[in-house]
Design a protein around this motif. Structure first.
Motif, mmCIF file in Angstrom:
data_model
loop_
_atom_site.group_PDB
_atom_site.id
_atom_site.type_symbol
_atom_site.label_atom_id
_atom_site.label_comp_id
_atom_site.label_asym_id
_atom_site.label_seq_id
_atom_site.Cartn_x
_atom_site.Cartn_y
_atom_site.Cartn_z
ATOM 1 N N ARG A 315 -5.500 -4.594 -1.655
ATOM 2 C CA ARG A 315 -5.697 -3.127 -0.816
ATOM 3 C C ARG A 315 -4.679 -3.045 0.539
ATOM 4 O O ARG A 315 -3.340 -4.294 0.956
ATOM 5 C CB ARG A 315 -6.994 -3.494 0.106
ATOM 6 N N TYR A 316 -4.858 -2.010 1.554
ATOM 7 C CA TYR A 316 -4.035 -1.997 2.673
ATOM 8 C C TYR A 316 -4.923 -3.443 3.957
ATOM 9 O O TYR A 316 -5.932 -3.498 3.949
ATOM 10 C CB TYR A 316 -3.953 -1.167 3.538
ATOM 11 N N ARG A 317 -3.964 -4.033 4.338
ATOM 12 C CA ARG A 317 -4.529 -4.905 5.891
ATOM 13 C C ARG A 317 -3.496 -4.823 6.783
ATOM 14 O O ARG A 317 -2.622 -4.062 6.986
ATOM 15 C CB ARG A 317 -3.877 -6.517 4.960
ATOM 16 N N ILE A 318 -4.571 -4.576 7.871
ATOM 17 C CA ILE A 318 -3.906 -4.129 9.326
ATOM 18 C C ILE A 318 -3.310 -5.280 10.179
ATOM 19 O O ILE A 318 -1.639 -5.262 10.495
ATOM 20 C CB ILE A 318 -4.562 -4.328 10.220
ATOM 21 N N ASN A 319 -3.401 -6.255 10.041
ATOM 22 C CA ASN A 319 -2.537 -7.623 10.089
ATOM 23 C C ASN A 319 -2.206 -8.090 8.125
ATOM 24 O O ASN A 319 -2.974 -8.458 7.807
ATOM 25 C CB ASN A 319 -3.660 -8.992 10.559
ATOM 26 N N GLY A 320 -0.354 -7.975 8.434
ATOM 27 C CA GLY A 320 0.275 -8.364 7.596
ATOM 28 C C GLY A 320 0.350 -9.865 7.298
ATOM 29 O O GLY A 320 1.268 -9.889 5.881
ATOM 30 N N THR A 321 -0.253 -10.518 8.165
ATOM 31 C CA THR A 321 -0.335 -12.057 7.855
ATOM 32 C C THR A 321 -0.256 -12.891 6.258
ATOM 33 O O THR A 321 -1.088 -12.563 6.438
ATOM 34 C CB THR A 321 -0.689 -12.799 8.841
ATOM 35 N N GLY A 322 0.578 -13.682 6.137
ATOM 36 C CA GLY A 322 -0.015 -14.209 4.587
ATOM 37 C C GLY A 322 0.538 -13.310 3.338
ATOM 38 O O GLY A 322 0.632 -13.733 2.356
ATOM 39 N N LEU A 323 1.260 -12.604 3.902
ATOM 40 C CA LEU A 323 1.284 -11.476 2.579
ATOM 41 C C LEU A 323 3.073 -11.518 2.329
ATOM 42 O O LEU A 323 3.998 -10.797 3.350
ATOM 43 C CB LEU A 323 1.483 -9.886 3.043
ATOM 44 N N ASN A 324 3.507 -12.005 1.478
ATOM 45 C CA ASN A 324 5.052 -11.814 1.007
ATOM 46 C C ASN A 324 5.495 -10.000 0.348
ATOM 47 O O ASN A 324 4.755 -9.465 1.180
ATOM 48 C CB ASN A 324 4.998 -12.684 -0.566
ATOM 49 N N GLU A 325 6.379 -9.864 0.939
ATOM 50 C CA GLU A 325 8.110 -9.115 0.852
ATOM 51 C C GLU A 325 6.660 -7.893 -0.060
ATOM 52 O O GLU A 325 6.305 -6.642 0.575
ATOM 53 C CB GLU A 325 9.095 -8.995 0.728
ATOM 54 N N THR A 326 6.782 -8.657 -1.029
ATOM 55 C CA THR A 326 6.558 -7.151 -2.175
ATOM 56 C C THR A 326 4.970 -6.927 -2.037
ATOM 57 O O THR A 326 4.477 -5.059 -1.466
ATOM 58 C CB THR A 326 6.545 -8.057 -3.611
ATOM 59 N N GLU A 327 3.421 -7.605 -1.615
ATOM 60 C CA GLU A 327 2.364 -7.232 -1.131
ATOM 61 C C GLU A 327 2.577 -6.414 0.170
ATOM 62 O O GLU A 327 1.635 -5.376 0.179
ATOM 63 C CB GLU A 327 1.866 -8.722 -1.235
ATOM 64 N N ARG A 328 3.693 -6.642 0.567
ATOM 65 C CA ARG A 328 2.783 -5.792 2.613
ATOM 66 C C ARG A 328 4.138 -4.675 2.093
ATOM 67 O O ARG A 328 3.943 -3.517 2.453
ATOM 68 C CB ARG A 328 4.259 -6.160 2.968
ATOM 69 N N ILE A 329 4.531 -3.932 0.858
ATOM 70 C CA ILE A 329 4.932 -3.239 0.653
ATOM 71 C C ILE A 329 4.281 -1.619 -0.092
ATOM 72 O O ILE A 329 3.976 -1.469 0.186
ATOM 73 C CB ILE A 329 6.648 -3.011 -0.545
ATOM 74 N N PHE A 330 3.279 -2.433 -0.676
ATOM 75 C CA PHE A 330 2.126 -2.036 -1.870
ATOM 76 C C PHE A 330 1.211 -1.359 -0.815
ATOM 77 O O PHE A 330 0.835 0.037 -0.384
ATOM 78 C CB PHE A 330 1.480 -3.355 -2.356
ATOM 79 N N SER A 331 1.446 -2.669 0.787
ATOM 80 C CA SER A 331 -0.516 -2.352 1.581
ATOM 81 C C SER A 331 0.609 -1.190 1.957
ATOM 82 O O SER A 331 -0.213 -0.449 2.689
ATOM 83 C CB SER A 331 -0.464 -3.672 2.174
ATOM 84 N N GLU A 332 1.743 -1.329 2.758
ATOM 85 C CA GLU A 332 2.562 -0.150 3.807
ATOM 86 C C GLU A 332 2.090 1.113 2.813
ATOM 87 O O GLU A 332 1.826 2.087 2.586
ATOM 88 C CB GLU A 332 3.448 0.086 3.675
ATOM 89 N N SER A 333 2.930 1.008 1.702
ATOM 90 C CA SER A 333 2.581 2.258 0.699
ATOM 91 C C SER A 333 0.737 3.526 0.447
ATOM 92 O O SER A 333 1.279 4.010 0.862
ATOM 93 C CB SER A 333 2.744 2.541 -1.057
ATOM 94 N N LEU A 334 0.009 2.434 0.559
ATOM 95 C CA LEU A 334 -1.468 2.476 0.453
ATOM 96 C C LEU A 334 -1.800 3.574 1.448
ATOM 97 O O LEU A 334 -2.716 4.753 1.238
ATOM 98 C CB LEU A 334 -2.094 1.408 0.129
ATOM 99 N N ASN A 335 -1.016 2.407 2.894
ATOM 100 C CA ASN A 335 -1.875 3.347 3.974
ATOM 101 C C ASN A 335 -0.890 4.353 4.179
ATOM 102 O O ASN A 335 -1.090 5.611 5.144
ATOM 103 C CB ASN A 335 -1.596 2.577 5.365
ATOM 104 N N LYS A 336 0.135 4.467 3.816
ATOM 105 C CA LYS A 336 1.121 5.802 4.150
ATOM 106 C C LYS A 336 0.769 7.150 3.762
ATOM 107 O O LYS A 336 0.553 8.034 3.581
ATOM 108 C CB LYS A 336 2.700 5.781 3.143
#
Length: 456
Positions: A315-336
């Motif tokens: 899922r997308y998370r507003i607060n990306g704290t705790g996400l590693n770099e690859t998880e952050r890429i996926f989160s931002e891709s969903l929201n984009k």
């Protein structure tokens, strides 16, 4: 009003018996004239009735009895016509996918829990009730299962009106995605427990590269009929000279003419002579910064326990704290991308409870992977309770309070999708009870205010 004609005829008959006799020939003539009129009328009635019965029979044959409402409106679970079959309200929220039509191809098969524009494509009242429900609630969701045989290929294709989110339940596959920049092709391998994502109008394919069958559980972000175009159909629908000028092969249009369209649909392709056609296949893994736009390792992600079970999220998370770099890429891709989904696996232990709750910003759809459960749904004017098992699809409209209780010895496992690319917003019964003032609850339920201290 009295029939004067009948009275006059009667007088003539009576006078004949007391006075002058009428000629016998004339009497027979008048009697036969009335008889002819009667027989003609009778014959006309018989013919008219027969034609009416024939027309009704043809209408019945061409329109199965479960096809009643063709305007797309939701008439509810009951019917004003006592002869029509009443559909249990639970089928607005439940689809027995195993009973749906199997679309078979050379390389695999597909089954659907979806809305259909042509009501004659539904196999039952129950399937139609579910399809109309997800459409009437504007769910932005369609579900399907995709099975691909070993070496089989889901042909390159794209969807005009939906993003696609998939969960690989079993097998190993190689996936390709061609984004809007034709110089960027992302390819990656996916195994059981991992998630794939294809934005709307991106060309993509799925190739089974393992010895076993692949089984994908797929969600699409549309409540309308899914619109898809396969690359082979696009090719053969393009004039030969146009295709030659666009692709510029050696041999030009003559080479294009050597392509032969298959007689059957190649949506899941597996030629019988595949080994003759392909001698060297490579399965390249693109760099992580490209792959994680379209991929997430859900099985390997963090677990979020609750009393009675465990969640895992893609899922997308507003607060990306705790996400590693690859998880952050996926989160931002969903929201984009517009109208993407949140995916999750939900495991409820035997006799565990997913307590009553509702979602502010998303419809929810799920597929039962293992176990069995009791489900309860409450929305305005409608309440339903029903059991679910392996292969069933469930649907909860936004704002609908629902619960899931595991009732088997084994754990219940579901793959869930929520119709939001933003952070999911949920409220549970225990939270809104706790946060409502005691004196408000006392007035509402006709109980002493102090009694509400019993809730922790």
């Amino acid at each position: 009003m009295d029939n004067q004609a009948f009275e006059m005829h009667g007088e003539n008959l009576r006078s004949a018996s007391h006075g002058k006799q009428w000629p016998q020939k004339e009497e027979r003539k008048g009697g036969w004239s009335l008889m002819k009129v009667f027989l003609v009328c009778l014959l006309a009635c018989v013919i008219t009735t027969a034609i009416g019965v024939l027309i009704l029979s043809l209408v019945y044959v061409n329109n199965p009895p479960f096809v009643r409402d063709t305007d797309g409106g939701d008439k509810g679970a009951s019917s004003s016509n006592p002869e029509e079959k009443s559909v249990d309200v639970k089928f607005q929220f439940l689809n027995h996918l195993g009973k749906s039509k199997v679309y078979t191809y050379p390389g695999g098969e597909i089954q659907w829990a979806r809305f259909r524009n042509d009501v004659n494509e539904y196999l039952s009242d129950e399937e139609m009730a579910f399809g109309k429900s997800i459409n009437n609630h504007r769910s932005k969701m369609t579900f399907g299962t995709l099975r691909i045989k070993s070496k089989g290929l889901r042909a390159p294709h794209w969807h005009f009106n939906a993003n696609e989110h998939g969960y690989l339940l079993q097998g190993t596959a190689w996936v390709g995605v061609i984004g809007p920049d034709d110089s960027v092709v992302t390819t990656y391998n996916v195994t059981a427990g991992q998630v794939i994502f294809f934005p709307r109008n991106t060309v993509h394919w799925i190739k089974n590269v393992g010895p076993d069958e692949c089984l994908f559980l797929l969600f699409f972000t549309t409540h309308e009929e899914l619109q898809t175009l396969d690359v082979d159909d696009a090719f053969f629908s393009t004039p030969e000279d146009i295709a030659a000028r666009a692709l510029q092969p050696q041999g030009g249009v003559n080479f294009i003419r050597t392509f032969k369209k298959q007689a059957e649909d190649q949506a899941v392709n597996l030629p019988s002579n595949l080994n003759e056609l392909v001698q060297n296949a490579t399965y390249v893994q693109s760099p992580d910064n490209l792959v994680w736009q379209y991929f997430y390792d859900l099985k390997g992600s963090a677990e979020y326990p609750f009393p009675g079970g465990i969640f895992q999220w893609a899922r997308y998370r507003i607060n990306g704290t705790g996400l590693n770099e690859t998880e952050r890429i996926f989160s931002e891709s969903l929201n984009k991308h517009e109208n993407t989904l949140t995916l999750a696996t939900l495991r409820i232990f035997s006799n565990g409870l997913g307590q009553p709750h509702f979602h502010f910003n998303a419809n929810e759809m799920g597929y039962v992977i293992s176990g069995c459960a009791q489900v309860g749904v409450i929305l305005s004017g409608v309440t339903a309770s029903f059991n679910i098992g392996i292969g069933d699809v469930i649907f909860f409209p936004v704002g609908t309070q629902h619960y899931i209780k595991s009732v088997c010895d084994e754990d219940l496992l579901l793959i869930l999708a929520y119709s939001t690319g933003n952070q999911l917003e949920t409220l549970r019964m225990k939270d809104y009870f706790r946060r409502t003032a005691d004196h408000i609850l006392a007035q509402l339920f006709f109980k002493q205010q102090a009694e509400f201290k019993n809730f922790p």
